[in-house]
Motif scaffolding. Structure first.
Motif, mmCIF file in Angstrom:
data_model
loop_
_atom_site.group_PDB
_atom_site.id
_atom_site.type_symbol
_atom_site.label_atom_id
_atom_site.label_comp_id
_atom_site.label_asym_id
_atom_site.label_seq_id
_atom_site.Cartn_x
_atom_site.Cartn_y
_atom_site.Cartn_z
ATOM 1 N N ALA A 228 1.689 -15.852 -0.140
ATOM 2 C CA ALA A 228 2.757 -15.700 -1.894
ATOM 3 C C ALA A 228 2.849 -13.958 -1.487
ATOM 4 O O ALA A 228 4.230 -13.713 -1.861
ATOM 5 C CB ALA A 228 2.549 -16.664 -2.224
ATOM 6 N N SER A 229 1.514 -13.518 -2.425
ATOM 7 C CA SER A 229 2.078 -12.228 -3.136
ATOM 8 C C SER A 229 2.470 -11.102 -1.321
ATOM 9 O O SER A 229 3.123 -10.274 -1.453
ATOM 10 C CB SER A 229 0.380 -11.591 -3.488
ATOM 11 N N GLY A 230 1.945 -11.532 -0.733
ATOM 12 C CA GLY A 230 2.110 -10.649 0.842
ATOM 13 C C GLY A 230 3.226 -11.062 0.576
ATOM 14 O O GLY A 230 4.195 -9.705 1.193
ATOM 15 N N LEU A 231 4.188 -12.022 1.229
ATOM 16 C CA LEU A 231 5.633 -12.075 1.069
ATOM 17 C C LEU A 231 6.489 -11.289 0.505
ATOM 18 O O LEU A 231 7.767 -10.697 0.427
ATOM 19 C CB LEU A 231 6.496 -13.540 1.297
ATOM 20 N N VAL A 232 6.449 -11.660 -1.336
ATOM 21 C CA VAL A 232 6.886 -11.397 -1.818
ATOM 22 C C VAL A 232 7.116 -9.540 -1.626
ATOM 23 O O VAL A 232 8.403 -9.303 -1.989
ATOM 24 C CB VAL A 232 5.973 -11.666 -3.086
ATOM 25 N N TRP A 233 5.617 -9.101 -1.418
ATOM 26 C CA TRP A 233 6.290 -7.352 -1.654
ATOM 27 C C TRP A 233 6.642 -7.303 -0.021
ATOM 28 O O TRP A 233 7.134 -6.149 -0.605
ATOM 29 C CB TRP A 233 4.024 -7.234 -1.536
ATOM 30 N N ALA A 234 6.067 -8.267 1.148
ATOM 31 C CA ALA A 234 7.067 -7.405 2.180
ATOM 32 C C ALA A 234 8.062 -7.126 2.104
ATOM 33 O O ALA A 234 9.472 -6.621 2.680
ATOM 34 C CB ALA A 234 6.115 -8.160 3.010
ATOM 35 N N PHE A 235 9.098 -8.327 1.515
ATOM 36 C CA PHE A 235 11.072 -8.592 1.527
ATOM 37 C C PHE A 235 11.250 -7.981 0.301
ATOM 38 O O PHE A 235 12.623 -7.898 0.066
ATOM 39 C CB PHE A 235 11.388 -10.324 1.804
ATOM 40 N N GLY A 236 10.275 -7.552 -0.380
ATOM 41 C CA GLY A 236 10.865 -6.926 -1.692
ATOM 42 C C GLY A 236 11.665 -8.122 -2.090
ATOM 43 O O GLY A 236 12.859 -7.856 -3.307
ATOM 44 N N PHE A 237 11.408 -9.679 -2.710
ATOM 45 C CA PHE A 237 11.531 -10.330 -3.468
ATOM 46 C C PHE A 237 12.014 -10.523 -4.593
ATOM 47 O O PHE A 237 11.018 -9.951 -5.737
ATOM 48 C CB PHE A 237 11.540 -11.751 -3.093
#
Length: 295
Positions: A228-237
């Motif tokens: 979750a941390s990686g996805l939020v950071w990668a997509f800039g959500f």
């Protein structure tokens, strides 16, 4: 702090009460056909819920597709990390990889995000739900069964519901009012039926080796936080989509995966049941913490 806790409790408690009603139905041996209800939800409830909700909710199509892409990466991340961990633990991937890869985003994720994040949060969660459902009934079935069946993917009503919803969202068109109202009624069946089914299924699971279940739950939770941390950071959500992605990653193992394991690898059925039960109970602690301090 007390006010924050009460707000979180108002989000989590209705879900637990509805699932508890399903649990009581199982304990009192009230007639309840999981397969029939599951078929109704997957073939009628989910598609109409997706169309009615997405076509009426004003969200950016691009962000919706980004959340779908994030869901694909999340499942892949759980799959890669889970496969490596199972090799280290010397547990068969055929039995444990499917439940490690797929969270219960339908039964728990949709009602939680609706209550916590509103219509927009639920709409983005649907993007996640669509990907997870397709994966469960394709890859999730293929791993324990050791067979590849693209026909199930091509005949899934959910796929066509998403395509229609995206067309409506992108074009600005809406369904005719009688059709829209019919879909609202049919889609409204989904969440209560899913929660009743969750509670009923949990009451009937045969649990074995609690220590292994706790270990797998801890592993799943650590992977969920990292992914979750990686996805939020990668997509800039940000905002509702950020909250939806985090909550979906934190969802416990999907109850639906137990059916495949019990059918194709029955000797590990009780172990998988224990993992699903413990991971579901753990969300009672994990979700309030996430809603209070992370979202």
């Amino acid at each position: 702090m007390e006010h924050l806790f009460l707000n979180v409790l108002n989000v989590v408690l209705p879900v637990l009460i509805c699932a508890g009603a399903g649990y009581v139905l199982a304990l009192t041996k009230t007639p309840f056909d999981n397969k029939v209800i599951g078929a109704i939800v997957s073939r009628v409830g989910y598609p109409t819920l997706i169309i009615s909700h997405l076509s009426a909710t004003k969200i950016a199509v691009g962000t919706f597709l980004d959340v779908m892409a994030a869901a694909v990466l999340a499942i892949a991340g759980f799959g890669v990390l889970g496969f490596a961990a199972l090799k280290v633990m010397r547990l068969p991937a055929r039995a444990f990889l499917t439940p490690l890869m797929h969270g219960n985003v339908g039964n728990i994720g949709l009602p939680i995000t609706l209550l916590a994040l509103g219509d927009a949060g639920m709409a983005y969660t649907m993007a996640f739900v669509v990907v997870v459902l397709v994966s469960i009934f394709t890859v999730g079935m293929w791993i324990p069964a050791k067979e590849f069946s693209p026909r199930k993917l091509a005949t899934s009503p959910i796929i066509y519901a998403v395509v229609l919803s995206l067309v409506l969202m992108a074009s600005g068109y809406s369904l005719p009012q009688p059709v829209a109202k019919s879909f609202d009624i049919l889609g409204g069946l989904s969440i209560p039926l899913m929660l009743l089914t969750l509670g009923h299924t949990l009451a009937s699971l045969r649990v074995n080796r609690l220590g292994r279940a706790v270990t797998l739950t801890a592993l799943h939770l650590v992977m969920a936080v990292a992914i979750a941390s990686g996805l939020v950071w990668a997509f800039g959500f940000t905002g509702a989509e950020r909250g939806a992605v985090i909550l979906c990653c934190l969802m416990p193992s999907s109850v639906a995966t137990y059916l495949f394991i019990d059918q194709h690898v029955p000797e590990y059925g009780p172990d998988v049941a224990g993992f699903i039960l413990v991971s579901t109970l753990t969300t009672i602690i994990a979700l309030p913490l996430a809603l209070s301090y992370w979202i």
